[in-house]
Design a protein around this motif. Structure first.
Motif, PDB file in Angstrom:
ATOM      1  N   SER A 166       0.877  -1.183   0.000  1.00  0.00           N
ATOM      2  CA  SER A 166       0.000   0.000   0.000  1.00  0.00           C
ATOM      3  C   SER A 166       0.908   1.225   0.000  1.00  0.00           C
ATOM      4  O   SER A 166       2.106   1.128  -0.251  1.00  0.00           O
ATOM      5  N   ASP A 167       0.339   2.410   0.285  1.00  0.00           N
ATOM      6  CA  ASP A 167       1.162   3.630   0.288  1.00  0.00           C
ATOM      7  C   ASP A 167       2.203   3.609   1.393  1.00  0.00           C
ATOM      8  O   ASP A 167       3.286   4.168   1.253  1.00  0.00           O
ATOM      9  N   THR A 168       1.882   2.938   2.510  1.00  0.00           N
ATOM     10  CA  THR A 168       2.783   3.021   3.668  1.00  0.00           C
ATOM     11  C   THR A 168       3.165   1.664   4.254  1.00  0.00           C
ATOM     12  O   THR A 168       4.001   1.626   5.166  1.00  0.00           O
ATOM     13  N   ARG A 169       2.576   0.570   3.751  1.00  0.00           N
ATOM     14  CA  ARG A 169       2.803  -0.720   4.436  1.00  0.00           C
ATOM     15  C   ARG A 169       3.057  -1.836   3.424  1.00  0.00           C
ATOM     16  O   ARG A 169       2.656  -1.753   2.249  1.00  0.00           O
ATOM     17  N   TYR A 170       3.763  -2.862   3.931  1.00  0.00           N
ATOM     18  CA  TYR A 170       3.923  -4.117   3.204  1.00  0.00           C
ATOM     19  C   TYR A 170       2.885  -5.121   3.745  1.00  0.00           C
ATOM     20  O   TYR A 170       2.713  -5.245   4.975  1.00  0.00           O
ATOM     21  N   ILE A 171       2.244  -5.885   2.881  1.00  0.00           N
ATOM     22  CA  ILE A 171       1.287  -6.932   3.276  1.00  0.00           C
ATOM     23  C   ILE A 171       1.846  -8.259   2.758  1.00  0.00           C
ATOM     24  O   ILE A 171       1.905  -8.489   1.537  1.00  0.00           O
ATOM     25  N   ILE A 172       2.279  -9.127   3.711  1.00  0.00           N
ATOM     26  CA  ILE A 172       2.826 -10.453   3.365  1.00  0.00           C
ATOM     27  C   ILE A 172       1.779 -11.501   3.733  1.00  0.00           C
ATOM     28  O   ILE A 172       1.316 -11.552   4.885  1.00  0.00           O
ATOM     29  N   THR A 173       1.420 -12.353   2.779  1.00  0.00           N
ATOM     30  CA  THR A 173       0.392 -13.391   2.991  1.00  0.00           C
ATOM     31  C   THR A 173       1.020 -14.763   2.737  1.00  0.00           C
ATOM     32  O   THR A 173       1.634 -14.983   1.677  1.00  0.00           O
ATOM     33  N   ILE A 174       0.845 -15.698   3.713  1.00  0.00           N
ATOM     34  CA  ILE A 174       1.302 -17.082   3.575  1.00  0.00           C
ATOM     35  C   ILE A 174       0.054 -17.962   3.690  1.00  0.00           C
ATOM     36  O   ILE A 174      -0.573 -18.047   4.752  1.00  0.00           O
ATOM     37  N   GLU A 175      -0.304 -18.549   2.576  1.00  0.00           N
ATOM     38  CA  GLU A 175      -1.540 -19.356   2.507  1.00  0.00           C
ATOM     39  C   GLU A 175      -1.172 -20.802   2.134  1.00  0.00           C
ATOM     40  O   GLU A 175      -0.360 -21.020   1.220  1.00  0.00           O
ATOM     41  N   ALA A 206       5.979  -7.752  16.233  1.00  0.00           N
ATOM     42  CA  ALA A 206       5.762  -6.605  17.115  1.00  0.00           C
ATOM     43  C   ALA A 206       6.998  -5.710  17.157  1.00  0.00           C
ATOM     44  O   ALA A 206       6.899  -4.480  17.200  1.00  0.00           O
ATOM     45  N   LYS A 207       8.181  -6.345  17.157  1.00  0.00           N
ATOM     46  CA  LYS A 207       9.427  -5.570  17.175  1.00  0.00           C
ATOM     47  C   LYS A 207       9.543  -4.682  15.935  1.00  0.00           C
ATOM     48  O   LYS A 207      10.095  -3.585  15.968  1.00  0.00           O
ATOM     49  N   LEU A 208       8.995  -5.164  14.821  1.00  0.00           N
ATOM     50  CA  LEU A 208       9.025  -4.400  13.574  1.00  0.00           C
ATOM     51  C   LEU A 208       7.833  -3.441  13.446  1.00  0.00           C
ATOM     52  O   LEU A 208       7.592  -2.889  12.367  1.00  0.00           O
ATOM     53  N   LYS A 209       7.063  -3.295  14.536  1.00  0.00           N
ATOM     54  CA  LYS A 209       5.902  -2.399  14.570  1.00  0.00           C
ATOM     55  C   LYS A 209       4.837  -2.841  13.561  1.00  0.00           C
ATOM     56  O   LYS A 209       4.189  -2.034  12.906  1.00  0.00           O
ATOM     57  N   GLY A 210       4.704  -4.179  13.457  1.00  0.00           N
ATOM     58  CA  GLY A 210       3.711  -4.726  12.544  1.00  0.00           C
ATOM     59  C   GLY A 210       2.644  -5.502  13.271  1.00  0.00           C
ATOM     60  O   GLY A 210       2.569  -5.544  14.507  1.00  0.00           O
ATOM     61  N   THR A 211       1.756  -6.131  12.514  1.00  0.00           N
ATOM     62  CA  THR A 211       0.678  -6.965  13.057  1.00  0.00           C
ATOM     63  C   THR A 211       0.651  -8.284  12.295  1.00  0.00           C
ATOM     64  O   THR A 211       1.108  -8.364  11.144  1.00  0.00           O
ATOM     65  N   VAL A 212       0.104  -9.324  12.961  1.00  0.00           N
ATOM     66  CA  VAL A 212      -0.065 -10.632  12.322  1.00  0.00           C
ATOM     67  C   VAL A 212      -1.459 -11.162  12.656  1.00  0.00           C
ATOM     68  O   VAL A 212      -1.931 -11.028  13.782  1.00  0.00           O
ATOM     69  N   GLU A 213      -2.142 -11.713  11.663  1.00  0.00           N
ATOM     70  CA  GLU A 213      -3.463 -12.301  11.828  1.00  0.00           C
ATOM     71  C   GLU A 213      -3.457 -13.671  11.177  1.00  0.00           C
ATOM     72  O   GLU A 213      -2.787 -13.879  10.143  1.00  0.00           O
ATOM     73  N   ALA A 214      -4.248 -14.577  11.784  1.00  0.00           N
ATOM     74  CA  ALA A 214      -4.341 -15.941  11.250  1.00  0.00           C
ATOM     75  C   ALA A 214      -5.802 -16.320  11.086  1.00  0.00           C
ATOM     76  O   ALA A 214      -6.635 -16.040  11.950  1.00  0.00           O
ATOM     77  N   ILE A 262       0.585 -10.806   7.422  1.00  0.00           N
ATOM     78  CA  ILE A 262       1.513  -9.982   8.216  1.00  0.00           C
ATOM     79  C   ILE A 262       1.580  -8.589   7.580  1.00  0.00           C
ATOM     80  O   ILE A 262       1.822  -8.457   6.368  1.00  0.00           O
ATOM     81  N   SER A 263       1.358  -7.565   8.386  1.00  0.00           N
ATOM     82  CA  SER A 263       1.422  -6.156   7.913  1.00  0.00           C
ATOM     83  C   SER A 263       2.610  -5.460   8.580  1.00  0.00           C
ATOM     84  O   SER A 263       2.683  -5.405   9.814  1.00  0.00           O
ATOM     85  N   LEU A 264       3.524  -4.950   7.734  1.00  0.00           N
ATOM     86  CA  LEU A 264       4.719  -4.262   8.235  1.00  0.00           C
ATOM     87  C   LEU A 264       4.800  -2.850   7.646  1.00  0.00           C
ATOM     88  O   LEU A 264       4.416  -2.644   6.481  1.00  0.00           O
ATOM     89  N   PRO A 265       5.320  -1.866   8.421  1.00  0.00           N
ATOM     90  CA  PRO A 265       5.445  -0.503   7.864  1.00  0.00           C
ATOM     91  C   PRO A 265       6.566  -0.430   6.820  1.00  0.00           C
ATOM     92  O   PRO A 265       7.560  -1.131   6.930  1.00  0.00           O
ATOM     93  N   GLN A 266       6.355   0.442   5.812  1.00  0.00           N
ATOM     94  CA  GLN A 266       7.428   0.704   4.844  1.00  0.00           C
ATOM     95  C   GLN A 266       8.428   1.663   5.478  1.00  0.00           C
ATOM     96  O   GLN A 266       8.058   2.746   5.920  1.00  0.00           O
ATOM     97  N   GLU A 267       9.678   1.272   5.516  1.00  0.00           N
ATOM     98  CA  GLU A 267      10.723   2.074   6.149  1.00  0.00           C
ATOM     99  C   GLU A 267      11.616   2.715   5.087  1.00  0.00           C
ATOM    100  O   GLU A 267      11.590   2.319   3.908  1.00  0.00           O
TER     101      GLU A 267
END
Length: 1007
Positions: free
Chosen positions: A928-937, A977-985, A997-1002
């Motif tokens: 997205s404009d500010t975040r990375y979205i990583i999906t493992i399915e 959490a250390k990377l200031k991200g979130t994880v959902e299952a 997994i959602s991580l901020p773009q640095e």
């Protein structure tokens, strides 16, 4: 007819072209509201007023100020300076008096006008005149009006005398007996009879088209369409009328104090004649005036010419060109023959003789010219004219060559010759270390000079001590052959200033045993004991000097790139003469200054030879400057009596001496008792730090055309009290102190209350923080207990299994069984190793700082999969990678590897084993404009709903049959959490599991 043509031809043959004037135009682009100028005049203070077709204008020497509302009509016609010092102006619809107070102007209406004649209004006035009795006369289209200051009376002359043009009608003059006359444009003349208050027509008419008249000492000069006429009076009648000069369309006349008559025309020309001269000649000014309406001589003697294409200033030059043929030639040298009153000058290939003819231009004669010559220096003595040209030296007598010497074998060009008091000619020759002398008997002598290497003699001069020779170089610039000696010795003194280039003496003059050196480092004074640079202030002191000449005991002349400078050796004052003084160029050649036996100054320039029109030794002061504008903090203020300003104000004052040219004026100021004068920049003075009280500002001006400093003008600036010295401020300060004390007490009490409340809130907050920290500590202790318990179990279980297998292996002697036992031991060891790696990952994530790196996501995942390629069931699973990022990813590589390792490892462990579908793992990245979205399915066995909310807890295992410590997903969550991200299952049993997994773009620090 033939006789008339002969007269006109003879008159025109006497026309010469004036060279004594320089011109400057003022047009709309300079600030005038219109190019059509009808007249100009000065008021009693010296300010200029200009009548234009678009309003009345005041000129203060800096700006043009237009007063369009001063008259009812914008068409201003002319001015009248009355005998009592007033300035009147006429326009199409009124007559006004201009009252100039410098910072304020008042316009007093004297007579109102109208577009139709009435008994109480004037009708399109075109001229104005004051007679000797103080009566004002105004010329209208077909009538004249007499005005006594209160009432007026009109005299109508009928349609036969109606003027057919807009700019001329009736003119007025008075004869030697005080009789008043008026003339119509048609040439009819009327005498005013004072007893009967009527006009009587004279018998004789003037030529048609009378534009202007001027009466002086019994002669009447008439400017008409047909030319300039002259008439005389006899018994009150015109006795003789004859043409003086056939000047077509003569428009206006003025007589200047030097008895010169100036004739303007409606065409491009303006002429100057001297009526009382024995050889009356018509001198045409060299300027295209484009239709002259009127002309005016200012108090400084300048001519102001009002034309249909602007206002023209004509100023008399201090220097003239005696020979116009010298223009565009680089004049090398000038000398004079005092006996025959002849001047000689030379340029490259030509030697010229000038002879003065009274009342006529200088007579010019080329006495020698040769394209192969290069004349550089001249001297005149008893034997004739000496000249150096290239390698040769010539002697001319009575305009003819008498002798010639060639020195080509002894050096390069002979660039300077000097004739001493014994008629010896000294030669300065390039590329020669010896001085050559041609004696009075034409013998050649040589003198050695102790020059520096690669140096040469530049110039030779004579003084009381002997012969001086000048050269180049800081330690070898001056040499002397004493009168009693035959040798030159070095008399160079140490230079006590920084030399920018190699010191070179280009010319010098000797006076009273003092040498004035024209050098590349400025003008130097050498007195045998010291050598000093002459301080002229500013850049003038350091500019290279090309020539120097002694005028008298107090004055010397020298030249540099600014022009010619007269320097008073006693007072230290100087006067500058440049192109604005009539020099054809500011570039004066080496040895280009010469003073003849009549003390006239001759100047050789790069664009011709110039001659002073008179003495330049006068010290006429410049006009005193006026303050013409003042602003306080940007607002215009009145300033004539005094300029009042509050304390701390920023003050701007503009000054002008109302003299021209404006760009050649230097002004200086000082404040109160300061004895030092400071130069004004751009005619403006800025003050910002004056103390309380009254201050006197002194300002003086100097026009750099040979004039001296003006008398200082004084201006008062009154600075108000600073606010802290006023009674109101003191009373206010006391009240403010009391108020501040009360406010301080109130505020202190308020803040004390707020501080107590804040402390209470702080204690509460700290208590809450301690409770929270205690709860966190309890949680961590609980986790630690569980970690220790589980770790001890997970560490001891494999070890106990290994010990048990060792004991069984000892009891069982079969080799085949031992292979089985070793495999089981290996499995326990690997389980132990996996657990230790998870513990290390947990520890590393807790303490290791975040390290951002740039990498490609797809290749990163491929490397992780490569590490798992030997895992059981790896080859049974289809792995798919989608990189949706348009650029490289930036994140912590180590932590992201921990995250993906755990998820990929779990996906491999829990893949779908039934054969009804192909197992797969899909790993994708989106941005997205500010975040990375990583999906493992994956489409593995899935997670039961009751376990899904606890899979990220420490040591939690959703499947008891599976191997593992239960730390993997916990470490994953902590890393995210250390990377200031979130994880959902999300998961469906029997269908598969998806982790998002959602991580901020640095950004990297260098970006």
């Amino acid at each position: 007819m033939r006789y008339s043509l002969l007269i006109i031809g003879c008159l025109l043959a006497g026309v010469i072209h004036g060279q004594e004037y320089r011109f400057h135009e003022y047009r709309v682009e300079d600030g005038l509201p219109s190019d059509v100028i009808k007249a100009v005049a000065q008021d009693s203070l010296g300010f200029f007023w200009i009548a234009t077709d678009d309003g009345l204008v005041k000129y203060d020497g800096i700006d043009f100020h237009t007063y369009k509302s001063a008259l009812q009509s914008q068409y201003t016609k002319g001015f009248l300076n009355t005998r009592d010092g007033r300035l009147l102006a006429i326009g199409d619809l009124d007559v006004i008096e201009i009252q100039n107070l410098i910072d304020t102007v008042f316009f007093k209406s004297l007579i109102r006008g109208s577009r139709t004649p009435t008994d109480s209004t004037i009708w399109y006035p075109k001229s104005i005149y004051e007679d000797k009795a103080g009566l004002i006369w105004i010329g209208e289209s077909q009538s004249v009006v007499a005005y006594n200051g209160k009432t007026f009376h009109r005299y109508d002359f009928g349609m036969a005398n109606h003027s057919p043009i807009f700019v001329r009608s009736f003119n007025f003059f008075e004869d030697d007996d005080g009789n008043l006359y008026t003339t119509s444009y048609q040439g009819k003349v009327y005498r005013y009879d004072r007893p009967t208050r009527s006009f009587l027509q004279l018998k004789t008419n003037l030529p048609y088209g009378v534009s202007h008249l001027l009466f002086e000492r019994g002669r009447l000069w008439i400017a008409s369409l047909e030319g300039l006429y002259k008439a005389t009076f006899q018994s009150g009648e015109l006795a003789e009328i004859k043409i003086a000069f056939p000047i077509a369309k003569a428009s206006h006349l003025i007589l200047t104090p030097d008895s010169s008559l100036w004739v303007s025309t409606f065409g491009p020309d303006m002429y100057h004649i001297r009526p009382d001269s024995l050889s009356t000649q018509l001198e045409a000014l060299l300027f295209n005036f484009n239709g002259i309406n009127t002309s005016y001589q200012s108090r400084e003697g300048d001519l102001w010419v009002s034309t249909d294409k602007g206002l023209v200033l004509a100023q008399k030059n201090l220097f003239i060109l005696p020979d116009r043929n010298s223009e565009a030639h680089f004049i090398e040298d000038i000398v004079h023959d005092p006996v025959n009153n002849l001047i000689y000058y030379c340029f490259k290939e030509t030697l010229v003789e000038l002879k003065e003819t009274p009342g006529a231009p200088w007579r010019r004669r080329e006495i020698y010219s040769n394209p192969s010559n290069y004349f550089q220096s001249l001297q005149f003595g008893k034997q004739g004219l000496w000249a150096s040209s290239a390698f040769d030296v010539f002697l001319f007598e009575n305009g003819k060559m008498k002798r010639q010497w060639n020195f080509s074998k002894e050096g390069n060009f002979v660039h300077d010759i000097f004739l001493d008091s014994h008629e010896n000619v000294w030669l300065s020759q390039a590329r020669s270390t010896t001085l050559k002398v041609i004696t009075g008997t034409f013998d050649i002598k040589h003198y050695e000079v102790p020059l520096a290497k690669r140096s040469e003699i530049n110039v030779v001069r004579e003084g009381p001590r002997g012969i001086y020779a000048a050269s180049s170089g800081v330690g070898n610039y001056l040499f002397l052959k004493a009168n009693e000696s035959d040798e030159f010795r070095n008399i160079s003194l140490p230079i006590d200033f920084k030399v920018v280039s190699d010191l070179s003496i280009r010319d010098f003059a000797v006076h009273n045993d003092v040498l004035w050196l024209a050098t590349t480092e400025g003008l130097l004074r050498y007195d045998h004991e010291s050598i000093k640079r002459v301080d002229l202030g500013g850049s003038l002191s350091y500019v290279s000097v090309s020539s120097v000449e002694v005028m008298d005991d107090q004055n010397i002349l020298f030249s540099n790139s600014f022009g010619l400078i007269r320097y008073n050796v006693v007072t230290g004052e100087y006067w500058l003469y440049d192109e604005n003084a009539g020099l054809p160029s500011n570039t004066i050649t080496v040895r280009g200054v010469h003073i003849d036996h009549l003390n006239r100054v001759w100047v050789g320039t790069s664009f011709g030879v110039a001659l002073s029109a008179g003495s330049i030794l006068g010290n006429k002061p410049t006009l005193k400057p006026y303050c013409v504008g003042a602003q306080v903090n940007g607002d215009r203020k009145q300033f004539v009596k005094e300029l009042a300003a509050p304390y701390g104000s920023y003050i701007n004052m503009q000054f002008s001496p109302i003299t021209f040219p404006e760009n050649k004026i230097t002004m200086q100021f000082r404040v109160d008792d300061d004895s030092n004068w400071h130069t004004l920049e751009s005619s403006e003075l800025s003050l910002s730090d004056l103390s309380f009280g009254k201050h006197t500002i002194y300002v003086r001006a100097r026009k750099n055309t040979g004039l001296g400093w003006s008398e200082p003008s004084e201006f008062i600036v009154s600075i108000g009290k600073p606010y802290w010295l006023g009674n109101n401020f003191i009373l206010g300060a006391l009240l403010a102190a009391l108020l501040i004390a009360w406010i301080t007490f109130s505020i202190s009490s308020h803040f004390m209350r707020k501080r107590r409340l804040h402390l209470q809130e702080l204690v509460t907050e700290r208590t809450h923080d301690l409770q929270k920290a205690n709860e966190e500590l309890t949680l961590r202790n609980s986790e630690l207990d569980r970690f220790v318990y589980s770790a001890s179990h997970d560490l001891s279980a494999p070890l106990k299994s290994i010990l048990g297998l060792i004991m069984v292996a000892r009891l069982d002697k079969s080799l085949e069984s031992h292979e089985t036992y070793l495999s089981m031991m290996e499995s326990s060891v690997r389980k132990l190793e996996e657990f230790i790696e998870e513990v290390v990952s947990y520890s590393r994530n807790s303490r290791m700082p975040i390290k951002l790196e740039r990498f490609h996501f797809k290749s990163f995942v491929q490397n992780i999969l490569y590490d798992h390629q030997y895992a059981p069931s790896y080859n049974k699973i289809l792995f798919m990678i989608d990189d949706g990022a348009a650029k490289e990813m930036i994140s912590d590589v180590t932590r992201l590897k921990i995250i993906l390792n755990n998820l990929i490892s779990n996906a491999i462990k829990f893949y779908w084993t039934n054969g009804d579908r192909k197992p797969f793992v899909h790993i994708s990245l989106a941005c997205s404009d500010t975040r990375y979205i990583i999906t493992i399915e994956d489409n593995g066995i899935g997670i039961e709903p009751q376990h899904l909310s606890r899979i990220f807890d420490m040591f939690y295992r959703a499947n008891e049959d599976a191997q593992g410590s239960g730390l993997g997903l916990y470490i994953l969550k902590e890393s995210v959490a250390k990377l200031k991200g979130t994880v959902e299952a999300t998961s469906v049993v029997g269908e598969g599991t998806t982790f998002v997994i959602s991580l901020p773009q640095e950004k990297l620090e260098e970006e």
